[in-house]
Design an enzyme around this catalytic site. Structure first.
Site, PDB file in Angstrom:
ATOM      1  CG  HIS A 169      -1.899   1.074   1.316  1.00  0.00           C
ATOM      2  ND1 HIS A 169      -2.639   1.304   2.445  1.00  0.00           N
ATOM      3  CD2 HIS A 169      -2.251   2.049   0.445  1.00  0.00           C
ATOM      4  CE1 HIS A 169      -3.411   2.358   2.254  1.00  0.00           C
ATOM      5  NE2 HIS A 169      -3.197   2.829   1.048  1.00  0.00           N
ATOM      6  CD  GLU A 172      -2.393   2.411  -4.059  1.00  0.00           C
ATOM      7  OE1 GLU A 172      -2.862   1.549  -3.308  1.00  0.00           O
ATOM      8  OE2 GLU A 172      -2.877   3.541  -4.163  1.00  0.00           O
ATOM      9  CG  HIS A 173      -0.182   6.044  -0.858  1.00  0.00           C
ATOM     10  ND1 HIS A 173      -0.755   7.165  -0.328  1.00  0.00           N
ATOM     11  CD2 HIS A 173      -1.102   5.062  -0.751  1.00  0.00           C
ATOM     12  CE1 HIS A 173      -1.965   6.866   0.103  1.00  0.00           C
ATOM     13  NE2 HIS A 173      -2.202   5.596  -0.141  1.00  0.00           N
ATOM     14  CD  GLU A 247       2.640   9.719  -0.102  1.00  0.00           C
ATOM     15  OE1 GLU A 247       1.534   9.165   0.032  1.00  0.00           O
ATOM     16  OE2 GLU A 247       2.760  10.957  -0.273  1.00  0.00           O
ATOM     17  CD  GLU A 269      -5.462   5.266   2.637  1.00  0.00           C
ATOM     18  OE1 GLU A 269      -4.418   5.761   2.186  1.00  0.00           O
ATOM     19  OE2 GLU A 269      -6.119   4.404   2.037  1.00  0.00           O
TER      20      GLU A 269
HETATM   21 ZN   LIG Z   1      -4.064   4.639   0.355  1.00  0.00          ZN
END
Ligand SMILES: [Zn+2]
Length: 1087
Positions: A169, A172-173, A247, A269
């Site tokens: 994840h 991905e960011h 991130e 998040e």
């Molecule tokens: Zn995310």
């Protein structure tokens, strides 16, 4: 199933759905989360049955909040007006138009280093599909060619996680934060400003990471492809620890004496994700079901584990898995297939083959020999009855060997039969049991390596959790013994077949939906073509049912895969009011320990690093860096708005609109009845009237039979009200609409059933009606908490114009209050309520002023006419006494609506036409620009709200500011007011202005499927929007100048000085606002 997406703008409905689940109706909570770096706002998403389109919650759904029913076919009021989001491409430009292009030239492909593994023609999608292997690296490429102008590209890596640090994840960011060719902080965000893109996103699944793009503009498409390819293969983040820190996670320390904190986009998040009980429950269930493979950990990241991740592990993960040998690439659409291979060669050729494909394989979870039960806690609030906040979730992993195609198909049907509609037995049994408030669990999930089936309930009393489980088992046993009725099976088959043939993915690109479907096989070494075919297996399946009977087919499936299956995990989630505090204390303690272990020098270094990161975040990219992001120029933009054919005629006194568009043998229709004659006191009952028509039954059929009949004979029917302001008029435009779709040969049935629904349904089931009221009341209550910005917007509109007032009656705070009193009335005086429903029917259903909208090709349109005529005959010439007019508006006063919340929703609005502003296309460009710049920077980046945006309604003239999950209240209002000076003093170079204009047109020209085109065209007709006006508006947009921005700034003075404020906020924040500005807000306690 959980996928994290970097942008929440377009939600990949299909990302979590099987081939057959397209029509599944148990709400599938797709936890598509926003990603702070580039994402806007979280979008919750559920897929509904039949013709109802997806309901989006979040900022995009702003206006549709004012309407109680989901707008089917995704055509929201705003979207359907050519002014704002116009139409799109040529009428015949749908997937199945004739003459698909062939694949790439085989010689050329060979020279470029590819070999063909397989080539097939896919009849179902009129497409040529070629699967290639890039010989040097082993990368696989699926190249699908057809005449769909909505081109799609995607690159997918298998990214199995070993732990819950969230590496996939965070990666991905991070890869989207600048790359070799595009060394910017946020190339994707920059691209979005001026791209004509129709889709741009990235998702992390439990075992893969996907980077898809889609566009109808060829140049734009290849710009997007290049940015994504450069990002995944050559990202800056692997050499730049600050990106990882930003991130992923880092320690933040502003001064040595302060407490240290964790910061990081993904970290925060996931903290949000882990505070939503349904999310945690799904995670617990998946992890308990797959203890032995990668699904046993959280690829998204568990906030308590994320800080264990090191930069070295992160770098290594990228090097290993983001490699061509572990990549699957997908192209789809009407672009040149040779060009596709050429473009990717430039990237693939620079790598040598690696072992990554082996290392990324997902292992098989052996099935358990005994069921498992897990009890966990979640952090609950103090309010309400915590005794009734338990959740139960039962889940089965269906097999540990691959299933054959036929069994997979049969399971898909079984899923739909058990849960797919309100009439489906398992769903009905749970809902009517009263054991809980709502269903949870998505039924069949076949996205991962092994399929699973899950079902459960939330809002369950502590002592009832076992009963839920028992009821599920008992109902399933009953289904094994009794089977399903032939009608139910026929309805499911027709519904699923219809949706497969129609392939209506709404605004989600068709090519991407196919990619995600295909990936479910391809990723695990299966046949990527298999998921693209359905005709033959469907025929074979129908034959099997004919031969073996319904019971013969389905009963053994239920027994084998569910009842006799010992790989069953039950998760019970219990509310715990102390957990939140305990978790926070544990985190603080962990941080304190780390800090205590640091030397003075370490601390000083940390303070310095914190400051350095902040400075970097706040420093804009230099203009020369921004220039490398490819952008279109004004000459790439079509000069005209998109045209939809429309012919206006008449049948039996009704206006008939015909749109001759290729629809692949489907007829779409809407019939709009004039609603302006309805007594004002009946308005709040309209949404329940609509629901009753579809879920109450007639004299001859109960609602199960009616619902099955609709499933068997049509592609779906829905009913909903439509209310809007019209430019230059005080009165609202208001219609009651019924909408349906069917294959051409079902036209007679479709109109007949629409007639039955409108005329024959009886309002006599008090108990069912009471269920509707409670469901809607609890739905509205959660809407106020989760989407307070929509409630605030509706409320302000209700103070400013008549249409807004009507919408507030049918979907705002007034509606909620109405539902609360209605519960009692249904209990005490049901005959009066039932009579009121009848009164609505007789007031609305008359032929006068009716508009019939038909979308299909010429042949189908012509053959539909007699059926339309018959349908209209069933209604009286006039409907009641046509004297009612509404003109009230809500008392205009600043309001503070109190709810239990940690974050607020703050709105401010006024009607610019009252201040003399004249409608002009430039307002679209300006409004979008304010949202992307001033409000983004002030309300979100420095204000800390999840979102801040504005909206200008051309029809009513209302300009509104809104914020989403906002820690502030008065400060946000100051920022809104600051827009005036921001615009008045704005300096904007040509390049930035051009980008803003192109971005606006791109939004306006967004792609629509045929049904949405026909619907939009009807709405424009109703609103009196002409082609000339649309063209004029477009010219105004294209010629927007800096002067327009400054003038608009002056117009916004009126909002600043005379706007009305509605804040949906906590009691404390409202009290604080009133302390700072005595008497500022009228306090209204909502929850
Ligand atoms: Zn995310």
């Amino acid at each position: 199933m959980h996928a994290q997406g970097i942008l929440a703008r377009s939600v990949p409905r299909a990302a979590h759905m099987s081939l057959l689940a397209v029509t599944a109706s148990v709400p599938r909570p797709l936890r598509l989360l926003t990603c702070g770096a580039c994402g806007k706002i979280e979008a919750a998403f559920t897929v509904q049955k039949g013709v109802r389109g997806p309901q989006k919650l979040g900022w995009q759904g702003l206006r549709s909040f004012s309407l109680p029913l989901a707008r089917p076919f995704e055509a929201s009021r705003r979207d359907s007006l050519g002014l704002k989001r116009g139409l799109s491409s040529a009428p015949q430009a749908v997937l199945t138009a004739p003459t698909p292009k062939v694949g790439a030239n085989p010689e050329m492909a060979k020279q470029q280093g590819y070999e063909v593994i397989s080539e097939q023609f896919i009849d179902e999608y009129n497409s040529t599909a070629i699967l290639y292997r890039h010989k040097k690296t082993g990368a696989e490429i699926m190249s699908v060619s057809n005449s769909d102008e909505k081109k799609v590209f995607g690159i997918v890596f298998r990214t199995p996680a070993q732990d819950s640090t969230g590496i996939p994840h965070i990666l991905e960011h991070s890869v989207l934060c600048g790359s070799r060719k595009y060394p910017l902080k946020n190339p994707v965000g920059e691209l979005l400003k001026s791209s004509l893109n129709t889709f741009l996103n990235a998702f992390t699944y439990p075992d893969r990471t996907c980077y898809p793009v889609a566009s109808t503009n060829l140049k734009d498409f290849y710009n997007l492809v290049d940015v994504h390819l450069d990002a995944v293969f050559f990202p800056r983040c692997v050499n730049d620890v600050q990106i990882f820190q930003q991130e992923g996670w880092h320690y933040e320390l502003n001064e040595s004496s302060e407490d240290m904190t964790y910061k990081g986009v993904v970290f925060n998040e996931m903290k949000g994700v882990y505070s939503q009980p349904e999310n945690i429950m799904g995670r617990f269930s998946q992890q308990a079901s797959f203890p032995d493979n990668t699904y046993g950990v959280d690829s998204g990241g568990d906030p308590t584990v994320i800080p264990d991740l090191t930069f070295e592990q992160f770098q290594e993960f990228h090097q290993k898995f983001y490699h061509p040998s572990n990549a699957r690439l997908w192209f789809y659409g009407d672009d040149d297939p040779n060009e596709r291979l050429r473009v990717i060669s430039a990237y693939l050729d620079s790598f040598e083959a690696s072992q990554s494909a082996k290392e990324s394989e997902v292992g098989i979870q052996k099935l358990f020999t005994e069921p498992k039960r897990v009890v966990e806690k979640y952090a609950a609030g103090e309010g309400g009855d915590t005794g009734k906040k338990h959740m139960v979730y039962i889940s089965w992993v269906l097999c540990d060997e691959p299933l054959d195609e036929e069994t997979e198909l049969a399971l898909g049907f079984l899923d739909h039969l058990m849960l797919g509609t309100p009439a489906a037995p398992l769903r009905k049994a749970l809902m009517e049991s009263g054991l809980g408030e709502a269903l949870v669990g998505g039924g069949l999930d076949d996205d991962l390596r092994q399929p699973s089936f899950s079902i459960g309930m939330k809002g369950v009393a502590a002592d009832k959790t076992v009963e839920v489980e028992e009821l599920v088992i008992k109902t399933l046993n009953g289904l094994v013994d009794e089977g399903f009725t032939a009608e139910a099976v026929e309805a499911s088959i027709n519904t699923i077949e219809f949706s497969l043939r129609e392939n209506n993915t709404g605004s989600f690109p068709r090519g991407l939906s196919l990619m995600l479907r295909s990936m479910g096989k391809w990723l695990y070494g299966g046949d990527p073509f298999e998921a693209l075919r359905f005709a033959k297996p469907l025929e074979a399946f129908k034959e099997r049912i004919a031969n073996e009977g319904v019971k013969g087919v389905f009963s053994p499936l239920i027994k084998k895969f569910i009842l006799d299956n010992t790989h069953r995990v039950t998760v019970e989630l219990q509310p715990d009011t102390e957990k939140g505090v305990k978790d926070e204390a544990a985190e603080a303690e962990r941080l304190a320990k780390v800090k205590a272990s640091m030397t003075k020098e370490d601390l000083a270094e940390l303070v310095r690093a914190t400051e350095e990161l902040r400075v970097r975040q706040e420093t804009p990219d230099p203009p020369e860096a921004l220039r490398v992001v490819p952008s279109l120029s004004l000459k790439d933009i079509p000069k005209d708005p998109i045209n939809v054919p429309i012919a206006v005629g008449e049948i039996n006194g009704a206006t008939v609109l015909r749109h001759d568009i290729f629809t692949n043998d489907v007829l779409y229709t809407e019939v709009a009845f004039d609603m302006s004659t309805l007594r004002a006191d009946l308005l709040p009952l309209v949404p329940l009237f609509c629901q009753s028509l579809l879920e109450m039954g007639t004299k001859d059929m109960d609602f199960v039979e009616l619902s099955q009949l609709i499933g068997r004979k049509t592609g779906g029917i829905s009913v909903f009200p439509y209310v809007s302001s019209v430019h230059g008029k005080k009165e609202a435009l208001s219609y009651f609409m019924i909408r349906g779709k069917a294959m051409a040969n079902q036209t007679a049935d479709l109109f007949n059933l629409m007639k039955v629904v409108l005329k024959d349904v009886q309002f006599n089931d008090q108990q069912r009606f009471q269920q509707f009221v409670s469901q809607r009341k609890s739905g509205m209550e959660s809407r106020v908490v989760g989407g307070g910005h929509g409630v605030a917007a509706t409320r302000m509109d209700g103070m400013l114009n008549v249409a807004g007032w009507v919408n507030e009656q049918m979907g705002g705070l007034s509606y909620l209050n109405y539902l609360r009193s209605l519960e009692k009335r249904v209990e005490e005086d049901w005959p009066a309520v039932s009579q009121a429903l009848e009164d609505i029917r007789s007031a609305v259903l008359g032929r006068k002023g009716v508009i019939v909208n038909l979308t299909a090709d010429e042949k189908i349109l012509t053959s539909a006419e007699p059926h339309v005529s018959n349908f209209l005959d069933a209604f009286p010439e006039t409907s009641g006494d046509r004297t009612c007019t509404w003109n009230p508006v809500l008392h205009r006063v600043n309001e503070g609506l109190v709810i239990p919340t940690k974050v607020n929703y703050v709105g401010k609005a006024a009607c610019l036409y009252d201040a003399g502003y004249e409608m002009d296309g430039s307002s679209y460009v300006i409004q979008k620009y304010i949202g992307n710049t001033w409000l983004w920077d002030r309300v979100r980046v420095s204000g800390g709200a999840y979102g801040g945006f504005c909206d200008f309604d051309m029809f009513s003239g209302v300009f509104s500011y809104l914020s989403y999950r906002d820690p502030n209240l008065l400060k946000t209002l100051d920022n809104y007011d600051g827009t005036v000076e921001f615009l008045k003093n704005l300096e904007l170079d040509d390049e930035a202005l051009t980008k803003a204009i192109i971005g606006t047109i791109g939004e306006m020209d967004s792609y629509q499927l045929p049904d949405a085109k026909g619907y939009s065209s009807m709405i424009r007709y109703m609103m009196g929007v002409t082609w000339e006006q649309r063209q004029q508006r477009r010219e105004q947009i294209l010629s927007t100048s800096v002067e327009d921005f400054r003038n608009f700034g002056s117009s916004l003075e009126y909002v600043r000085d005379s706007g009305v404020v509605v804040a949906v906020a906590s009691a404390d924040d409202i009290a604080a606002a009133n302390e700072a500005k005595p008497g500022f807000l009228d306090v209204v306690k909502v929850l």
